[in-house]
Motif scaffolding. Sequence first.
Motif, PDB file in Angstrom:
ATOM      1  N   UNK A  59      14.906 102.709  49.640  1.00 27.87           N
ATOM      2  CA  UNK A  59      13.662 101.993  49.969  1.00 27.87           C
ATOM      3  C   UNK A  59      13.923 100.769  50.848  1.00 27.87           C
ATOM      4  N   UNK A  60      15.196 100.391  50.981  1.00 24.53           N
ATOM      5  CA  UNK A  60      15.521  99.201  51.779  1.00 24.53           C
ATOM      6  C   UNK A  60      15.424  99.539  53.265  1.00 24.53           C
ATOM      7  N   UNK A  61      14.806  98.666  54.005  1.00 23.96           N
ATOM      8  CA  UNK A  61      14.782  98.874  55.457  1.00 23.96           C
ATOM      9  C   UNK A  61      15.870  98.063  56.134  1.00 23.96           C
ATOM     10  N   UNK A  62      16.919  97.796  55.391  1.00 23.62           N
ATOM     11  CA  UNK A  62      18.035  96.978  55.865  1.00 23.62           C
ATOM     12  C   UNK A  62      19.322  97.729  55.558  1.00 23.62           C
ATOM     13  N   UNK A  63      20.291  97.705  56.447  1.00 20.14           N
ATOM     14  CA  UNK A  63      21.577  98.328  56.111  1.00 20.14           C
ATOM     15  C   UNK A  63      22.195  97.656  54.884  1.00 20.14           C
ATOM     16  N   UNK A  64      22.912  98.422  54.093  1.00 16.33           N
ATOM     17  CA  UNK A  64      23.582  97.844  52.931  1.00 16.33           C
ATOM     18  C   UNK A  64      25.045  98.273  52.906  1.00 16.33           C
ATOM     19  N   UNK A  65      25.822  97.449  52.210  1.00 14.03           N
ATOM     20  CA  UNK A  65      27.268  97.661  52.095  1.00 14.03           C
ATOM     21  C   UNK A  65      27.590  97.512  50.619  1.00 14.03           C
ATOM     22  N   UNK A  66      28.190  98.536  50.017  1.00 14.84           N
ATOM     23  CA  UNK A  66      28.287  98.516  48.549  1.00 14.84           C
ATOM     24  C   UNK A  66      29.661  98.985  48.069  1.00 14.84           C
ATOM     25  N   UNK A  90      29.593 109.334  43.944  1.00 12.41           N
ATOM     26  CA  UNK A  90      29.698 110.091  45.198  1.00 12.41           C
ATOM     27  C   UNK A  90      28.477 110.964  45.425  1.00 12.41           C
ATOM     28  N   UNK A  91      27.883 111.449  44.347  1.00 14.26           N
ATOM     29  CA  UNK A  91      26.696 112.290  44.498  1.00 14.26           C
ATOM     30  C   UNK A  91      25.477 111.475  44.935  1.00 14.26           C
ATOM     31  N   UNK A  92      25.277 110.314  44.304  1.00 12.59           N
ATOM     32  CA  UNK A  92      24.021 109.581  44.500  1.00 12.59           C
ATOM     33  C   UNK A  92      24.119 108.430  45.495  1.00 12.59           C
ATOM     34  N   UNK A  93      25.282 107.835  45.627  1.00 10.17           N
ATOM     35  CA  UNK A  93      25.367 106.590  46.421  1.00 10.17           C
ATOM     36  C   UNK A  93      26.040 106.842  47.763  1.00 10.17           C
ATOM     37  N   UNK A  94      27.313 107.124  47.744  1.00 14.47           N
ATOM     38  CA  UNK A  94      28.009 107.435  48.992  1.00 14.47           C
ATOM     39  C   UNK A  94      29.386 108.005  48.655  1.00 14.47           C
ATOM     40  N   UNK A  95      29.963 108.712  49.607  1.00  8.63           N
ATOM     41  CA  UNK A  95      31.245 109.362  49.336  1.00  8.63           C
ATOM     42  C   UNK A  95      32.388 108.340  49.315  1.00  8.63           C
ATOM     43  N   UNK A  96      32.169 107.216  49.982  1.00  8.06           N
ATOM     44  CA  UNK A  96      33.233 106.245  50.166  1.00  8.06           C
ATOM     45  C   UNK A  96      33.204 105.177  49.070  1.00  8.06           C
ATOM     46  N   UNK A  97      34.333 104.968  48.400  1.00  7.62           N
ATOM     47  CA  UNK A  97      34.414 103.904  47.389  1.00  7.62           C
ATOM     48  C   UNK A  97      34.896 102.590  48.001  1.00  7.62           C
ATOM     49  N   UNK A  98      35.440 102.653  49.200  1.00 10.24           N
ATOM     50  CA  UNK A  98      36.002 101.458  49.838  1.00 10.24           C
ATOM     51  C   UNK A  98      35.536 101.398  51.292  1.00 10.24           C
ATOM     52  N   UNK A  99      34.260 101.084  51.484  1.00  5.63           N
ATOM     53  CA  UNK A  99      33.713 101.109  52.845  1.00  5.63           C
ATOM     54  C   UNK A  99      34.256  99.986  53.715  1.00  5.63           C
ATOM     55  N   UNK A 111      36.656  96.921  48.613  1.00  2.50           N
ATOM     56  CA  UNK A 111      37.674  97.589  47.794  1.00  2.50           C
ATOM     57  C   UNK A 111      37.083  97.921  46.425  1.00  2.50           C
ATOM     58  N   UNK A 112      37.596  98.990  45.851  1.00  2.00           N
ATOM     59  CA  UNK A 112      37.200  99.399  44.510  1.00  2.00           C
ATOM     60  C   UNK A 112      38.185  98.794  43.520  1.00  2.00           C
ATOM     61  N   UNK A 151      35.947  89.923  52.361  1.00  2.00           N
ATOM     62  CA  UNK A 151      36.405  90.905  51.390  1.00  2.00           C
ATOM     63  C   UNK A 151      35.332  91.036  50.303  1.00  2.00           C
ATOM     64  N   UNK A 152      34.949  92.254  49.988  1.00  3.07           N
ATOM     65  CA  UNK A 152      33.946  92.485  48.941  1.00  3.07           C
ATOM     66  C   UNK A 152      34.617  93.247  47.802  1.00  3.07           C
ATOM     67  N   UNK A 153      34.643  92.627  46.619  1.00  8.78           N
ATOM     68  CA  UNK A 153      35.314  93.208  45.455  1.00  8.78           C
ATOM     69  C   UNK A 153      34.501  92.833  44.215  1.00  8.78           C
TER      70      UNK A 153
END
Length: 264
Positions: A59-66, A90-99, A111-112, A151-153
Motif C-alpha cells: 500500500x506504500x507509494x514509496x520505495x522501501x528497504x527492509x 521469502x514468500x511474502x516479503x522478498x527473496x533477499x534477506x540482505x538487500x 544485513x540479516x 548500515x541497516x541491521x
Amino acid sequence: MTTLLHISDLHFGRILTDVLEGLKRSIRVLAPEMIIISGDLTQRATAKEYQQAAEFLSSLNTPYFIVPGNHDLSTFRVVERFICPWRNWKKWIQSDLEPQFSTEDYQLMGINTARKAGFYMDWSRGRISPSQIQQITQQMSHAPQQQLQLLVAHHPFWLPPQYEARHLIGGRDEALASFKGRGLDLILSGHVHIDYCHVLDGMIISHAGTTTSDRLLPDTPNSFNVIQGDKNRLTITRHHWQQGEFQLSQSQTFQRKNGQWHEA
Ligand SMILES: [Fe+2]
Ligand SMILES: [Fe+2]
C-alpha cells in the motif's frame, strides 16, 4: 537533500490499528524518498501476519528497504525454524534477506542479524559475522566520497546506559573496529523498542522504537525517525505517537569533520 524515514519493529500480529493509520498519514506528509524498516516486521512469523505486512508494504507509494529481525523467524514451529527458517519471509516479503540499494547520494547496506539458534538460551539475540563485516567494508571501499553510507541491521550496536542489560549484537567490537574510519556514516537498528541517536567512534547510531505495535516499554511511545541531509551535515528528528498523531519530539543535528561525525 536526502530524506529517509526509518521505522522499525512493526510487529504485525500486535499492531495498533490507529497508529498504523497515523503512520500512513505521516508518510504522506513527510514524503520521504525511501522508507527503511529495520526488522521485526511480524510478531510470530505466521503466514497471516506476513500477509498483513505484505499488504501494508504494497500500500506504500514509496520505495522501501527492509531487513528481518528475530521475530521474523518462527519461535514455536521448530521444524520450520531449523529446516526453512525464512520460507514465509521469502514468500511474502522478498527473496533477499540482505538487500543493497544505492543512489548518487546514499548507499543502504542491509544485513540479516537474526539467528535460528546459538550457544545461549536467548535466541532473540543477534550477531554480525566476520563475512558480513567483510561484505560491508568491501561495499564501502568502492563508494563515491560524497555518498552517505548506511548500515541497516535489526540488533543494536550501542545502548543507552540504563538499557545495557539488553544484549548488544554479537560481534559488535570486531564490526566497529572494522568500520571505524572506513566511511560508515550511520547504523540504523531497532529490536529494543526505544528510540535514540548517539555518536559512537565517529559514526551515528540511530534507533527507532516499535513504530506500530503494542509491545511498548513503560513511558516509551511508538516512534520513528526522519533522517535528512548529506555527507557533511545530517539532522535526525525523532517522532513520537502523542494524542492521536505522530509528532516531532526531538531533533539532533550532526556534522562531519575529518571523516568523523559530531553532534552539532
Ligand atoms: Fe521487536
Ligand atoms: Fe527484535
